[in-house]
Motif scaffolding. Structure first.
Motif, short mmCIF file in Angstrom:
data_model
loop_
_atom_site.label_atom_id
_atom_site.label_comp_id
_atom_site.label_asym_id
_atom_site.label_seq_id
_atom_site.Cartn_x
_atom_site.Cartn_y
_atom_site.Cartn_z
N ALA A 32 -9.37 24.34 0.43
CA ALA A 32 -8.30 23.32 0.34
C ALA A 32 -8.84 22.13 -0.45
O ALA A 32 -9.98 21.70 -0.25
CB ALA A 32 -7.89 22.87 1.73
N THR A 33 -8.05 21.64 -1.39
CA THR A 33 -8.50 20.51 -2.21
C THR A 33 -7.60 19.30 -2.00
O THR A 33 -6.42 19.44 -1.65
CB THR A 33 -8.50 20.88 -3.71
N PHE A 34 -8.17 18.13 -2.22
CA PHE A 34 -7.40 16.89 -1.97
C PHE A 34 -8.09 15.74 -2.69
O PHE A 34 -9.29 15.78 -2.95
CB PHE A 34 -7.32 16.62 -0.47
N PRO A 35 -7.33 14.67 -2.97
CA PRO A 35 -7.93 13.47 -3.53
C PRO A 35 -8.26 12.50 -2.40
O PRO A 35 -7.58 12.48 -1.38
CB PRO A 35 -6.80 12.91 -4.40
N ALA A 36 -9.30 11.73 -2.57
CA ALA A 36 -9.71 10.78 -1.52
C ALA A 36 -10.33 9.56 -2.19
O ALA A 36 -10.65 9.58 -3.39
CB ALA A 36 -10.70 11.45 -0.58
N ILE A 37 -10.51 8.53 -1.40
CA ILE A 37 -11.18 7.33 -1.90
C ILE A 37 -11.93 6.68 -0.74
O ILE A 37 -11.40 6.63 0.38
CB ILE A 37 -10.17 6.35 -2.55
N TYR A 38 -13.13 6.24 -0.99
CA TYR A 38 -13.88 5.52 0.04
C TYR A 38 -13.18 4.19 0.31
O TYR A 38 -12.72 3.51 -0.62
CB TYR A 38 -15.32 5.31 -0.42
N ILE A 39 -13.11 3.81 1.57
CA ILE A 39 -12.32 2.63 1.94
C ILE A 39 -12.79 1.36 1.23
O ILE A 39 -11.99 0.50 0.87
CB ILE A 39 -12.28 2.45 3.48
N GLY A 40 -14.08 1.25 1.01
CA GLY A 40 -14.60 0.06 0.30
C GLY A 40 -14.06 0.00 -1.11
O GLY A 40 -13.74 -1.09 -1.63
N ASP A 41 -13.94 1.16 -1.76
CA ASP A 41 -13.34 1.20 -3.10
C ASP A 41 -11.86 0.84 -3.04
O ASP A 41 -11.33 0.17 -3.94
CB ASP A 41 -13.51 2.59 -3.72
N ILE B 293 1.11 20.84 3.74
CA ILE B 293 1.09 19.45 3.27
C ILE B 293 -0.11 19.24 2.34
O ILE B 293 0.03 18.71 1.22
CB ILE B 293 1.03 18.47 4.47
N VAL B 294 -1.28 19.68 2.76
CA VAL B 294 -2.49 19.45 1.97
C VAL B 294 -2.40 20.18 0.63
O VAL B 294 -2.79 19.65 -0.42
CB VAL B 294 -3.75 19.86 2.77
N ASP B 295 -1.84 21.42 0.65
CA ASP B 295 -1.73 22.19 -0.59
C ASP B 295 -0.80 21.53 -1.60
O ASP B 295 -0.83 21.85 -2.79
CB ASP B 295 -1.23 23.61 -0.29
N SER C 184 0.85 -1.20 0.00
CA SER C 184 0.00 0.00 0.00
C SER C 184 0.88 1.24 0.00
O SER C 184 1.43 1.62 1.03
CB SER C 184 -0.91 0.00 1.22
N SER C 185 1.00 1.85 -1.18
CA SER C 185 1.75 3.09 -1.27
C SER C 185 0.76 4.25 -1.18
O SER C 185 -0.40 4.08 -0.79
CB SER C 185 2.56 3.13 -2.57
N SER C 186 1.23 5.43 -1.52
CA SER C 186 0.42 6.63 -1.28
C SER C 186 0.72 7.68 -2.34
O SER C 186 1.83 7.74 -2.89
CB SER C 186 0.78 7.18 0.10
N LEU C 187 -0.26 8.55 -2.57
CA LEU C 187 -0.02 9.67 -3.49
C LEU C 187 0.94 10.69 -2.88
O LEU C 187 1.37 11.62 -3.57
CB LEU C 187 -1.34 10.35 -3.85
N ALA C 188 1.29 10.50 -1.60
CA ALA C 188 2.30 11.36 -0.97
C ALA C 188 3.67 11.16 -1.62
O ALA C 188 4.61 11.89 -1.31
CB ALA C 188 2.38 11.08 0.52
N THR C 189 3.78 10.19 -2.54
CA THR C 189 5.04 10.01 -3.27
C THR C 189 5.33 11.21 -4.18
O THR C 189 6.48 11.45 -4.53
CB THR C 189 4.98 8.75 -4.15
N TYR C 190 4.27 11.93 -4.58
CA TYR C 190 4.47 13.11 -5.42
C TYR C 190 4.63 14.33 -4.53
O TYR C 190 4.11 14.37 -3.41
CB TYR C 190 3.28 13.31 -6.35
N GLY C 191 5.28 15.34 -5.01
CA GLY C 191 5.47 16.55 -4.21
C GLY C 191 4.60 17.68 -4.69
O GLY C 191 3.65 17.48 -5.45
N PRO C 192 4.91 18.91 -4.25
CA PRO C 192 4.10 20.06 -4.64
C PRO C 192 4.33 20.45 -6.10
O PRO C 192 5.33 20.05 -6.71
CB PRO C 192 4.61 21.17 -3.70
N GLY C 193 3.40 21.24 -6.64
CA GLY C 193 3.58 21.82 -7.97
C GLY C 193 3.31 20.87 -9.11
O GLY C 193 3.74 21.12 -10.24
#
Ligand SMILES: NC(=O)c1ccc[n+]([C@@H]2O[C@H](COP(=O)([O-])OP(=O)(O)OC[C@H]3O[C@@H](n4cnc5c(N)ncnc54)[C@H](O)[C@@H]3O)[C@@H](O)[C@H]2O)c1
Length: 317
Positions: free
Chosen positions: A206-215, A272-274, A115-124
């Motif tokens: 503030a905007t962010f990506p998310a996913i429902y846990i069932g998905d 972080i969120v931005d 389980s990785s994360s989109l936190a692998t990408y940085g800002p900009g």
């Protein structure tokens, strides 16, 4: 099939075990704590191995003792806690991943799903985020996820290990993990339901990506089940929902209209969120293993509040 889930008592693990047990797999939960975040009848059919991913010997022992065929490697310190406890984050997220891969190699485990994360990408990063966009993470957590992916890919190239990984956006759940910078995405439902109020530590835009846990669990199973010859890469992005704090608040207000929503931005969290993209190009997952999210914002909100009302937090993907 004998399946080891590292971090199996956590938010994702304690739900992932449900469909795996229903498939009649023998599930072994490798964790430092004995109680699952979400209890279920399926949990009663699992085995618990008290272990620590920072200790190679303990994973080798679990793999050997339970004749493990495949591993889901979920044990991790999440983003906010990783910033606070950087030494521990390095040990669990980096050494831990290396240990899991090494124990898998030595024990003849055929597949490690990570389980990785989109936190692998940085800002900009330009929107929508493309899978091969540069990865210069703004958090230590993201650094450890990039390095873990690289290590898994190395084990694939060097040793032929069937390493597979998904970069998840924030997991939204009725009872979410508290160590993530994005924990507010789940906390709003619980606090609106229990206290009638929620304070965002980010601004309304503030905007962010998310996913429902069932998905997210469905995505994991789709990738896990995909025939190797269909996989054009080892690591995939998935998209669920592109949200703003205001949109999330409005979805809660449509169900619990009396909720008092306030915004007190915390500068550290806002940075972080931005840095997160809002929309993710997940076409590779769609092409290679037929990925498509089931839940839109309102369906997710209704599902979560219903589970809170029923005090039943189980997923049945
Ligand atoms: N929660 C999110 O929004 C999110 C988003 C993207 C990716 N992920 C990833 O999904 C995975 C699961 O996340 P989660 O939300 O279930 O987190 P969680 O904190 O609920 O679960 C993590 C589990 O790992 C266990 N653990 C921690 N250190 C350990 C160690 N040294 N040895 C063994 N077990 C240990 C914890 O006890 C816990 O049960 C993690 O890898 C996380 O990085 C989570």
């Amino acid at each position: 099939m004998n399946v080891l889930i590292t971090g199996g008592m956590g938010n994702l693990g304690s739900r992932l075990l449900i469909p795996l047990v229903r498939r009649k797999y023998q599930v072994v939960l490798f964790d430092g704590r004995p109680d699952p975040l979400i209890s279920s009848p399926e949990f009663e059919k699992t085995l618990y191995f008290e272990g620590d991913v920072t200790n190679l010997e303990s994973i080798i022992q679990a793999v050997h003792q339970h004749e493990i065929d495949v591993i889901f490697h979920l044990a991790s310190l999440l983003s906010a806690q990783s910033e606070r406890e950087s030494n521990l984050a390095w040990e669990i997220n980096m050494t831990g991943t290396r240990n899991v891969l090494e124990a898998a190699r030595l024990g003849g485990v055929s597949r490690v799903t990570f389980s990785s994360s989109l936190a692998t990408y940085g800002p900009g990063i330009k929107e929508p985020l493309e899978i091969d966009a540069p990865m210069w993470p703004a958090s230590l957590y993201g650094v450890t996820k990039v390095a873990s992916e690289c290590l898994g890919n190395y084990y694939h190239l060097r040793f032929g290990m069937d390493f597979r990984s998904i970069r998840f956006p924030t997991l939204v759940a009725p009872r979410g993990a508290s160590g993530a910078a994005s924990a507010f995405c789940s906390a709003i439902f619980v606090e609106a339901f229990e206290k009638g109020a929620f304070n965002f530590e980010v601004g309304p835009d503030a905007t962010f990506p998310a996913i429902y846990i069932g998905d997210a669990i469905r995505a994991f199973l789709l990738l896990f089940d995909a025939p190797n010859e269909r996989l054009s890469r080892r690591v995939y992005n998935v998209h669920g929902l592109g949200l703003s704090a205001r949109e999330l608040a409005n979805a809660v207000l449509r169900i619990l209209p009396e909720t008092n929503i306030t915004y007190t931005p915390n500068p550290t969290l806002s940075v972080i969120v931005d840095s997160w993209p809002q929309f993710i190009d997940d076409s590779m997952a769609r092409i290679d293993w037929d990925w498509e999210a089931d839940y839109d914002l309102d369906r997710m909100a209704i599902e979560i509040i219903t589970q809170l009302r029923n005090r039943s937090y189980n997923e049945n993907p």
